[in-house]
Structures are given as structure tokens and as C-alpha cells.
Design a protein around this motif. Sequence first.
Motif, PDB file in Angstrom:
ATOM      1  N   LYS A  88       0.835  -1.203   0.000  1.00  0.00           N
ATOM      2  CA  LYS A  88       0.000   0.000   0.000  1.00  0.00           C
ATOM      3  C   LYS A  88       0.867   1.249   0.000  1.00  0.00           C
ATOM      4  CE  LYS A  88      -3.391  -0.088   3.038  1.00  0.00           C
ATOM      5  NZ  LYS A  88      -4.122  -0.472   4.287  1.00  0.00           N
ATOM      6  N   SER A  89       1.932   1.226   0.804  1.00  0.00           N
ATOM      7  CA  SER A  89       2.836   2.373   0.866  1.00  0.00           C
ATOM      8  C   SER A  89       3.595   2.552  -0.443  1.00  0.00           C
ATOM      9  CB  SER A  89       3.815   2.188   2.032  1.00  0.00           C
ATOM     10  OG  SER A  89       4.799   3.185   2.023  1.00  0.00           O
ATOM     11  N   LEU A  90       4.158   1.453  -0.951  1.00  0.00           N
ATOM     12  CA  LEU A  90       4.963   1.528  -2.168  1.00  0.00           C
ATOM     13  C   LEU A  90       4.113   1.967  -3.362  1.00  0.00           C
ATOM     14  CD1 LEU A  90       7.630  -1.013  -3.337  1.00  0.00           C
ATOM     15  CD2 LEU A  90       5.853  -0.299  -4.927  1.00  0.00           C
ATOM     16  N   GLU A  91       2.935   1.371  -3.500  1.00  0.00           N
ATOM     17  CA  GLU A  91       2.107   1.673  -4.665  1.00  0.00           C
ATOM     18  C   GLU A  91       1.574   3.102  -4.622  1.00  0.00           C
ATOM     19  OE1 GLU A  91      -0.741  -1.445  -5.388  1.00  0.00           O
ATOM     20  OE2 GLU A  91       0.805  -2.997  -5.299  1.00  0.00           O
ATOM     21  N   ALA A  92       1.230   3.581  -3.426  1.00  0.00           N
ATOM     22  CA  ALA A  92       0.776   4.964  -3.309  1.00  0.00           C
ATOM     23  C   ALA A  92       1.918   5.928  -3.626  1.00  0.00           C
ATOM     24  CB  ALA A  92       0.245   5.219  -1.898  1.00  0.00           C
ATOM     25  N   ARG A  93       3.112   5.607  -3.151  1.00  0.00           N
ATOM     26  CA  ARG A  93       4.270   6.495  -3.359  1.00  0.00           C
ATOM     27  C   ARG A  93       4.638   6.606  -4.826  1.00  0.00           C
ATOM     28  NH1 ARG A  93       7.150   4.156   0.049  1.00  0.00           N
ATOM     29  NH2 ARG A  93       8.615   2.957  -1.227  1.00  0.00           N
ATOM     30  N   HIS A  94       4.532   5.491  -5.545  1.00  0.00           N
ATOM     31  CA  HIS A  94       4.961   5.485  -6.944  1.00  0.00           C
ATOM     32  C   HIS A  94       3.802   5.556  -7.930  1.00  0.00           C
ATOM     33  CE1 HIS A  94       9.151   4.814  -5.921  1.00  0.00           C
ATOM     34  NE2 HIS A  94       8.785   3.856  -5.085  1.00  0.00           N
ATOM     35  N   GLY A  95       2.571   5.579  -7.432  1.00  0.00           N
ATOM     36  CA  GLY A  95       1.427   5.689  -8.327  1.00  0.00           C
ATOM     37  C   GLY A  95       1.287   4.518  -9.270  1.00  0.00           C
ATOM     38  N   LEU A  96       1.404   3.301  -8.728  1.00  0.00           N
ATOM     39  CA  LEU A  96       1.354   2.118  -9.578  1.00  0.00           C
ATOM     40  C   LEU A  96       0.426   1.075  -8.987  1.00  0.00           C
ATOM     41  CD1 LEU A  96       3.152  -0.574  -8.369  1.00  0.00           C
ATOM     42  CD2 LEU A  96       4.944   1.136  -8.562  1.00  0.00           C
ATOM     43  N   PHE A  97       0.110   0.060  -9.780  1.00  0.00           N
ATOM     44  CA  PHE A  97      -0.529  -1.155  -9.305  1.00  0.00           C
ATOM     45  C   PHE A  97       0.008  -2.314 -10.133  1.00  0.00           C
ATOM     46  CE2 PHE A  97      -3.315   0.127 -12.760  1.00  0.00           C
ATOM     47  CZ  PHE A  97      -3.693  -1.060 -13.366  1.00  0.00           C
ATOM     48  N   VAL A  98      -0.221  -3.537  -9.666  1.00  0.00           N
ATOM     49  CA  VAL A  98       0.311  -4.718 -10.348  1.00  0.00           C
ATOM     50  C   VAL A  98      -0.827  -5.571 -10.890  1.00  0.00           C
ATOM     51  CG1 VAL A  98       1.613  -6.869 -10.061  1.00  0.00           C
ATOM     52  CG2 VAL A  98       2.438  -4.757  -9.005  1.00  0.00           C
ATOM     53  N   ALA A  99      -0.767  -5.879 -12.173  1.00  0.00           N
ATOM     54  CA  ALA A  99      -1.715  -6.787 -12.824  1.00  0.00           C
ATOM     55  C   ALA A  99      -1.053  -8.149 -12.959  1.00  0.00           C
ATOM     56  CB  ALA A  99      -2.118  -6.250 -14.191  1.00  0.00           C
ATOM     57  N   GLU A 100      -1.802  -9.207 -12.628  1.00  0.00           N
ATOM     58  CA  GLU A 100      -1.246 -10.560 -12.612  1.00  0.00           C
ATOM     59  C   GLU A 100      -1.962 -11.456 -13.615  1.00  0.00           C
ATOM     60  OE1 GLU A 100      -0.781 -14.381  -9.548  1.00  0.00           O
ATOM     61  OE2 GLU A 100      -1.348 -12.400  -8.778  1.00  0.00           O
ATOM     62  N   GLY A 101      -1.205 -12.103 -14.485  1.00  0.00           N
ATOM     63  CA  GLY A 101      -1.773 -13.038 -15.451  1.00  0.00           C
ATOM     64  C   GLY A 101      -2.058 -12.380 -16.787  1.00  0.00           C
ATOM     65  N   GLU A 102      -1.998 -13.184 -17.835  1.00  0.00           N
ATOM     66  CA  GLU A 102      -2.145 -12.648 -19.195  1.00  0.00           C
ATOM     67  C   GLU A 102      -3.468 -11.922 -19.393  1.00  0.00           C
ATOM     68  OE1 GLU A 102      -2.342 -14.109 -23.879  1.00  0.00           O
ATOM     69  OE2 GLU A 102      -1.894 -15.574 -22.299  1.00  0.00           O
ATOM     70  N   LYS A 103      -4.598 -12.543 -18.984  1.00  0.00           N
ATOM     71  CA  LYS A 103      -5.898 -11.924 -19.226  1.00  0.00           C
ATOM     72  C   LYS A 103      -6.023 -10.575 -18.538  1.00  0.00           C
ATOM     73  CE  LYS A 103      -8.677 -16.088 -20.050  1.00  0.00           C
ATOM     74  NZ  LYS A 103      -9.815 -16.921 -19.562  1.00  0.00           N
ATOM     75  N   VAL A 104      -5.604 -10.522 -17.284  1.00  0.00           N
ATOM     76  CA  VAL A 104      -5.729  -9.277 -16.528  1.00  0.00           C
ATOM     77  C   VAL A 104      -4.804  -8.206 -17.094  1.00  0.00           C
ATOM     78  CG1 VAL A 104      -5.391  -8.224 -14.257  1.00  0.00           C
ATOM     79  CG2 VAL A 104      -6.530 -10.427 -14.447  1.00  0.00           C
ATOM     80  N   ILE A 105      -3.594  -8.589 -17.461  1.00  0.00           N
ATOM     81  CA  ILE A 105      -2.673  -7.623 -18.072  1.00  0.00           C
ATOM     82  C   ILE A 105      -3.279  -7.049 -19.347  1.00  0.00           C
ATOM     83  CG2 ILE A 105      -0.444  -7.376 -19.239  1.00  0.00           C
ATOM     84  CD1 ILE A 105       0.662  -9.439 -17.210  1.00  0.00           C
ATOM     85  N   ARG A 106      -3.830  -7.918 -20.183  1.00  0.00           N
ATOM     86  CA  ARG A 106      -4.429  -7.446 -21.435  1.00  0.00           C
ATOM     87  C   ARG A 106      -5.598  -6.501 -21.163  1.00  0.00           C
ATOM     88  NH1 ARG A 106      -2.737  -9.569 -26.000  1.00  0.00           N
ATOM     89  NH2 ARG A 106      -1.457 -11.462 -25.975  1.00  0.00           N
ATOM     90  N   ARG A 107      -6.408  -6.809 -20.163  1.00  0.00           N
ATOM     91  CA  ARG A 107      -7.549  -5.956 -19.862  1.00  0.00           C
ATOM     92  C   ARG A 107      -7.105  -4.609 -19.313  1.00  0.00           C
ATOM     93  NH1 ARG A 107     -11.336 -10.930 -17.547  1.00  0.00           N
ATOM     94  NH2 ARG A 107     -11.812 -11.745 -19.629  1.00  0.00           N
ATOM     95  N   ALA A 108      -6.032  -4.599 -18.538  1.00  0.00           N
ATOM     96  CA  ALA A 108      -5.508  -3.325 -18.038  1.00  0.00           C
ATOM     97  C   ALA A 108      -4.981  -2.468 -19.188  1.00  0.00           C
ATOM     98  CB  ALA A 108      -4.403  -3.577 -17.012  1.00  0.00           C
ATOM     99  N   VAL A 109      -4.259  -3.088 -20.099  1.00  0.00           N
ATOM    100  CA  VAL A 109      -3.731  -2.363 -21.259  1.00  0.00           C
ATOM    101  C   VAL A 109      -4.879  -1.847 -22.127  1.00  0.00           C
ATOM    102  CG1 VAL A 109      -2.411  -2.613 -23.394  1.00  0.00           C
ATOM    103  CG2 VAL A 109      -1.519  -3.582 -21.260  1.00  0.00           C
ATOM    104  N   ALA A 110      -5.882  -2.698 -22.359  1.00  0.00           N
ATOM    105  CA  ALA A 110      -7.028  -2.300 -23.188  1.00  0.00           C
ATOM    106  C   ALA A 110      -7.795  -1.149 -22.556  1.00  0.00           C
ATOM    107  CB  ALA A 110      -7.951  -3.493 -23.398  1.00  0.00           C
ATOM    108  N   ALA A 111      -7.785  -1.080 -21.209  1.00  0.00           N
ATOM    109  CA  ALA A 111      -8.482   0.001 -20.516  1.00  0.00           C
ATOM    110  C   ALA A 111      -7.684   1.303 -20.527  1.00  0.00           C
ATOM    111  CB  ALA A 111      -8.781  -0.411 -19.077  1.00  0.00           C
ATOM    112  N   GLY A 112      -6.467   1.251 -21.058  1.00  0.00           N
ATOM    113  CA  GLY A 112      -5.689   2.469 -21.219  1.00  0.00           C
ATOM    114  C   GLY A 112      -4.687   2.774 -20.126  1.00  0.00           C
TER     115      GLY A 112
END
Length: 269
Positions: free
Chosen positions: A22-46
Motif C-alpha cells: 500500500k505504501s509503495l504503490e501509493a508512493r509510486h502511483g502504480l498497481f500490479v496486474a497478474e496473469g495474461e488476461k488481466v494484463i491485457r484488460r488493463a492495457v485495453a483500458a488504457g
Amino acid sequence: MIDASDPRLADYANLRDVELRKSLEARHGLFVAEGEKVIRRAVAAGYPVRSVLLTRRWVASLSDVLEGLGDRVHVVDDAVMEEVTGFPVHRGALAAMERRELPSVAEVLGSAEGPRRVVVLEDLVDHGNVGAIFRCAAALGAEAVILSPRCADPLYRRSVKVSMGAVFAVPYARMTDWYGGLAELRAAGFRTLALTPDQSATPLDRAVMTERVALLLGSEGDGLSSRWLREADEPVCIPMSPRAMDLGVDSLNVVAAAAIACHGLMRGR
């Protein structure tokens, strides 16, 4: 050869340490997507890709996503993946994504052409439950999710994973003021239905459904707060079997209740 101490892999460190993440992701403004389907959906969502960490067997299937990322693609063996993340990553691919600025509640609820059916979560702290409810909302037609200030992060890795990427498809916003949060919903024209296990409440299928309806769901342990129950336009329940109490069952878990209630929420659309 990349090893677990490589600073380029810092975005993926200790993925099961909730407070650290929670601290690291808030500090760097990131989140982690896991697995091919989820990664593709995150990319497709922009969502912009910061980097991808994967084992060699996933390179071919994600080749189109990896194209153009250059040295932001990190290919490692299973042992390094586990050492960095802290657990065996069975789906073999992770992507660190840039977060986007979260819209306000007013922006999500929008104008007269905005959502007609929304789900409002009060203080749900389990990331898996939040992700599962987003999946219910997407599958059953709820058009937005509103979170109280203390709700778990929908973009935390487990939320994203359990939702199967539905958190990218359903618009959502986080209240800045729990105390006056329902007033903002009413100002946008929503009738608020407070889901409770109390069997004296109105059965959900008999509740008054207006043009705009917001379904309120409470925390995993205590349910909705007394304030939100009191302020809601109508308390509603999912009728239980007459044998339920004899069997020691006085309620459904919040995800099961959300699925049934989201289905009922579509009545009148």
C-alpha cells in the motif's frame, strides 16, 4: 542475467505484504496486474505499462503487449520470480501499471445521462471481497461502484485478480466524506437501499425502484453502520429460508449477498 536484487524489479517486491505494498504503490502511483488476461484488460483500458516481469514461457503469448517496451520487459526464471514477489506466481506474468487520477463521486454519478444503478460499499476491507463485488457489478449490470473512504483499494493486486479485470471496466470513485456521503448520492437523484440481514426489512424484490437506485453494502463483520442504515431511504433484505436460523445461518457473506442483490437491483431497468 537479472537476479532478485536488481533495482528494476522493485515494483514487484513482496507482493503479499499488504502494508508495504500500500505504501509503495501509493508512493509510486502504480498497481500490479497478474496473469495474461488481466494484463491485457488493463492495457485495453488504457493504463500505461511501467514494466513487465515474466518467465520465458509467457513471452510468446504476450508478444504483442511486450512490443515496444524494450528494456522494461524483464524475463526471469521461476526461482527469481518467487524470490522477488514472495510467492510462486502460477500465472507467470506480472505487469506494473501506472495509476490514473481517480474521478470524484460527482464525476462518476454524472449528469442526467449518468448511471442508473450503482453499488456503494461501506468499509469493506478485504481486497478479495472488493474485487469479487466488482465482478458481480460488471456481470449483472451495475453501472458504477462508489467506495467509502476506508474501503480496500480496487487496484490492489488481489482485488484486480479476483475481479478478473472488472475493476477496469466498471467506473468507480471514492468518497472523501463518509459522514455526508449519502447526501451526495441523494443530491444526484439516487434512492438509497440499505442491504441488511434483518428479516423485518423490506424484501429486496418488493422495494421501490426509482429511475436511479444505489444499493448500500456494509463491511464484512458489522454490516452497514447505524448512520447509513438510518439515513437510507429504505432498508432491504434478501429473504432467508425459514430453516436458516435452525441451521445457524443468519446471513450471507457479503459477496453472495452482493451477487443476489445486484441481480435484484436490475429490476425496473
